[in-house]
Design an enzyme around this catalytic site. Structure first.
Site, PDB file in Angstrom:
ATOM      1  CB  SER A 194      -0.919  -0.049   1.047  1.00 38.84           C
ATOM      2  OG  SER A 194      -1.769  -1.227   1.185  1.00 38.84           O
TER       3      SER A 194
ATOM      4  CB  SER B 106      -1.606  -1.781  -3.583  1.00 43.29           C
ATOM      5  OG  SER B 106      -0.969  -0.797  -3.228  1.00 43.29           O
TER       6      SER B 106
ATOM      7  CG  ASP C 196      -2.076   2.001  -3.886  1.00 45.57           C
ATOM      8  OD1 ASP C 196      -0.990   1.923  -3.244  1.00 45.57           O
ATOM      9  OD2 ASP C 196      -2.100   1.211  -4.803  1.00 45.57           O
TER      10      ASP C 196
END
Length: 373
Positions: A254, A292, A294
């Site tokens: 991340s 992830s 983000d």
């Protein structure tokens, strides 16, 4: 403030039991590598935006605790009483960002921003609530939208032990300062990794030309993700034999990105600005993989746009840069995000953590030689 917390913080400020690591590493620009075309601010940090402060609390203990907290405070006043326009953009939503829906609905931020590890989001929210309720002037406050971002540092840190306490969160807020920002293995970046190397906290800034407004854009990242490592368009992953062998293990992770600017922007244009930070992540080789988280939190600190808790009338005026003049700010966000990620990598140092797992530092000299060739 509760007496136990008050005395703990006095102790922290006096003897610093969780002091920040003082890295001997150099930032990417110190090697003569310049990313982009815009000028940096004096510190090349998010604190180049007037009034912005950053603080860390770093926990390194025994052979298994490698974690921490980073707090970003948008201005020196009571943030709840003087809220700031804000927006959050989700690049990929595999994360536990707290406070998103109210920011998205109302377009403002009313607490400092805290970054920590995944399983410490609840305690960070509680600490932010404690901090806000105990601010002078907030005696009649009965609702607080705490904004907390995270990445998972469970490879190097005993994350299940949940070692972060409310006091650590408050320490980071109280220690927040307006000068240079510690990077690498500090705060929320203590146990993070990026592109198979040790990751961490990184920051950078850009100042757009006076004819375009002369505004400053500052970015801070918590880098803990993977992808195809790329520098100025050069595929370093191949040259360093770091092409992912597993697109699950080697690219997941991340990246929390916090973008602050003194440009007067409303929530709509802040959302547009936040989207551009993802382009900066992409320039480094990040792919926003399936696993992830983000997220980009974008905030305008412009004094004229602060939003009082108690409205003075039925309507309010919000000043915002015209759409036609947003492009320089977009470019600033892209460049500052890219450089912040590289600063996180360059400033991070080798670390051994939970279960003896090791994270090597970025091979800086090898990269410099490759770039020069």
């Amino acid at each position: 403030m509760h007496k136990p917390v008050y005395f703990f913080l006095l102790l922290v400020m006096t003897i610093g039991p969780f002091s920040q690591m003082q890295s001997q590493q150099k930032r990417i620009r110190d090697y003569g590598i310049e990313l982009g075309v815009l000028s940096t601010g004096p510190l090349n940090a998010i604190t180049d935006v007037p009034g912005v402060r950053v603080g860390h609390s770093t926990l390194i203990s025994g052979d298994s605790v490698r974690t921490g907290v980073t707090a970003i405070v948008p201005h020196g006043g009571n943030v709840f009483q003087q809220k700031v326009p804000a927006a959050i953009y989700i690049g990929n939503g595999f994360g536990k960002l707290a406070g998103y829906s109210q920011v998205d609905e109302l377009g403002n931020l009313e607490t400092p921003i805290v970054l920590t590890n995944t399983l410490s989001v609840p305690v960070a929210m509680n600490a932010l609530i404690t901090y806000t309720l105990e601010q002078p002037g907030n005696e009649q406050v009965f609702s607080v939208n705490a904004v907390v971002g995270e990445t998972n540092d469970g490879r190097l840190n005993d994350i299940r032990g949940r070692h972060i306490t409310e006091e650590h969160i408050l320490e980071a807020i109280v220690k927040a300062g307006s000068g240079p920002v510690s990077e690498g293995n500090v705060g929320a970046g203590t146990g993070t990794m990026a592109f198979g190397y040790k990751g961490g906290i990184g920051t950078a800034s850009r100042v757009i030309p006076e004819k375009a407004g002369g505004y400053t854009v500052g970015v801070l990242v918590q880098a803990n993700f993977g992808g195809i490592l790329t520098l100025n368009g050069q595929n370093l992953a191949k040259l360093l034999d770091k092409v992912p062998s597993s697109f699950k293990e080697d690219t997941d992770g991340s990246c929390m990105m916090v973008v602050l600017t003194d440009a007067p922007l409303d929530a709509r244009n802040l959302k547009r600005l936040a989207k551009r930070a993802m382009l900066g992540l992409a320039r480094t080789g990040g792919i926003a993989s399936n696993g992830s988280g983000d997220y980009v939190i974008a905030v305008s600190t412009a004094v004229e746009n602060r939003i009082p808790y108690m409205s003075a009338g039925v309507s309010a005026e919000i000043k915002s840069v015209h759409n036609d003049h947003m492009s320089p700010l977009f470019l600033a966000a892209v460049e500052a995000t890219e450089e912040a990620i590289w600063n996180a990598l360059f400033m991070a140092e080798e670390m051994t953590g939970y279960k003896g797992r090791k994270a090597g530092a970025l091979p800086v000299e090898k990269i410099i030689n490759l770039v020069r060739k």
